[in-house]
Write an enzyme that holds these catalytic residues in place. Sequence first.
Site, mmCIF file in Angstrom:
data_model
loop_
_atom_site.group_PDB
_atom_site.id
_atom_site.type_symbol
_atom_site.label_atom_id
_atom_site.label_comp_id
_atom_site.label_asym_id
_atom_site.label_seq_id
_atom_site.Cartn_x
_atom_site.Cartn_y
_atom_site.Cartn_z
ATOM 1 N N ARG A 47 -0.996 -9.708 61.144
ATOM 2 C CA ARG A 47 -1.447 -9.188 59.842
ATOM 3 C C ARG A 47 -1.496 -10.301 58.802
ATOM 4 N NH1 ARG A 47 2.072 -7.243 56.851
ATOM 5 N NH2 ARG A 47 3.221 -6.124 58.471
ATOM 6 N N TYR A 99 -22.303 2.229 45.806
ATOM 7 C CA TYR A 99 -22.154 2.878 47.117
ATOM 8 C C TYR A 99 -21.289 4.147 47.005
ATOM 9 C CZ TYR A 99 -20.819 3.309 52.035
ATOM 10 O OH TYR A 99 -20.593 3.766 53.303
ATOM 11 N N ASP A 171 -20.455 -6.605 44.789
ATOM 12 C CA ASP A 171 -20.703 -6.173 46.169
ATOM 13 C C ASP A 171 -22.102 -6.667 46.514
ATOM 14 O OD1 ASP A 171 -21.542 -4.810 48.460
ATOM 15 O OD2 ASP A 171 -20.514 -2.949 47.926
ATOM 16 N N LYS A 196 -22.881 -4.446 57.897
ATOM 17 C CA LYS A 196 -24.334 -4.444 57.726
ATOM 18 C C LYS A 196 -24.910 -5.795 58.164
ATOM 19 C CE LYS A 196 -23.101 -0.504 55.939
ATOM 20 N NZ LYS A 196 -22.872 -0.293 54.531
#
Length: 381
Positions: A47, A99, A171, A196
């Site tokens: 992590r 979004y 973004d 994407k």
Amino acid sequence: MTKFNTLLVRGGKPDDNHTGAVNVPIYNSSTYRYPKLGSDVRWDYERSGNPTRDNVENVCAELENGDRGFAFSSGMAAIHAALSLFKPGDHIIIGDNIYGGTFRLVNDFLKPRGIKFSEVDTQNIQALEEAFTPETKAVYFETVTNPLLKVSSVKQISKVAHEHDAMVIVDNTFLTPYLQKPLDLGADLVLHSATKYLGGHSDMTAGIIVTRTKELSDKVYTLQNSIGAILAPQEANLLRRGIQTLNLRMDRHIVNAKKIIKYLERSDKVGRVYYPTVDKNSIDYAIIKDEARGAGGVLSFELKDGLDAAKFVNSLQLIILAVSLGAAESLVEVPAFMSHFEIPKPDRLAMGIKDELIRLSVGLEDADDLIADLDQAFKKI
Ligand SMILES: *Cc1c(COP(=O)(O)O)cnc(C)c1O
């Protein structure tokens, strides 16, 4: 300085690869040995850091001209981490067309925890100016909005935000660093749904953050490690692989999109086409010309009033009816019934999203085949 296309293919520096392998191995190890108690180890626990993930994070930082990159398990995980920089009482100005998942995070999760938000049309700089309060800590927006492809200026917004001591979060999922580098234009933090274009193949979800300053990097690192929504090494490797061909894919997406736009503009079934460069007198066009190298591979169009969008998309044979975008294969969706279905119809119409609106993420297929598919579907409505 190494050029962008070379960085795509060769960026990031594997620093513990002793085999000569040209790619960074997938390190399937959640934990790392300490040579002895108290040793200063580079990696200790996945992590906190993993060499495969580190590599793709470094590539992204180089591509964005940033200080440091961070890879998350999804775009939303990256957005959650970025918005976790703020505390109750802070005020954030957000784009009014961001979004849907980000709106959900804001409305259902962050607002109940005391962070305040104002929605603003970030293309309208005057409206932006008026939205600042003494508590405003950030402006968060998308460079190109979905599904109407409205463009906001990173330069202008950064200038105004910095005058108010607020940070700028962008973004940039739709443009990617191949077409635009927001940090070079004044933004402080850029993020992506790497699900994407960066990944590019509809085979994984991922999110990326790149920060401009070391100070911000340290804060985001603490959040990434604390919240824990890291990108797994297998996915980090897929993302690395996708990024290597970003330039080639994006060029083809754009060529195909332009051919389809030409076709749509001639169709008597189409009312309006949305893409930042279709109207040379628009603000969108002016900003894209000034701040980006192209407008990407997503476009939308309206069928003429009364024509049945459902019948149209159900008639497509090659283009796939599915949400998401930025994939090798062309994807089509009807925002009013899919991505934006949760928004009440009056609000949706006020946003300009009619039932006849269709969004197309143009893929890498032969443009002639895509146009033939659209053509046969138009004949059925
Ligand atoms: C898809 C998308 C997201 C969310 O990313 P996930 O990878 O689906 O979590 C955020 N912003 C934009 C612009 C997107 O298109």
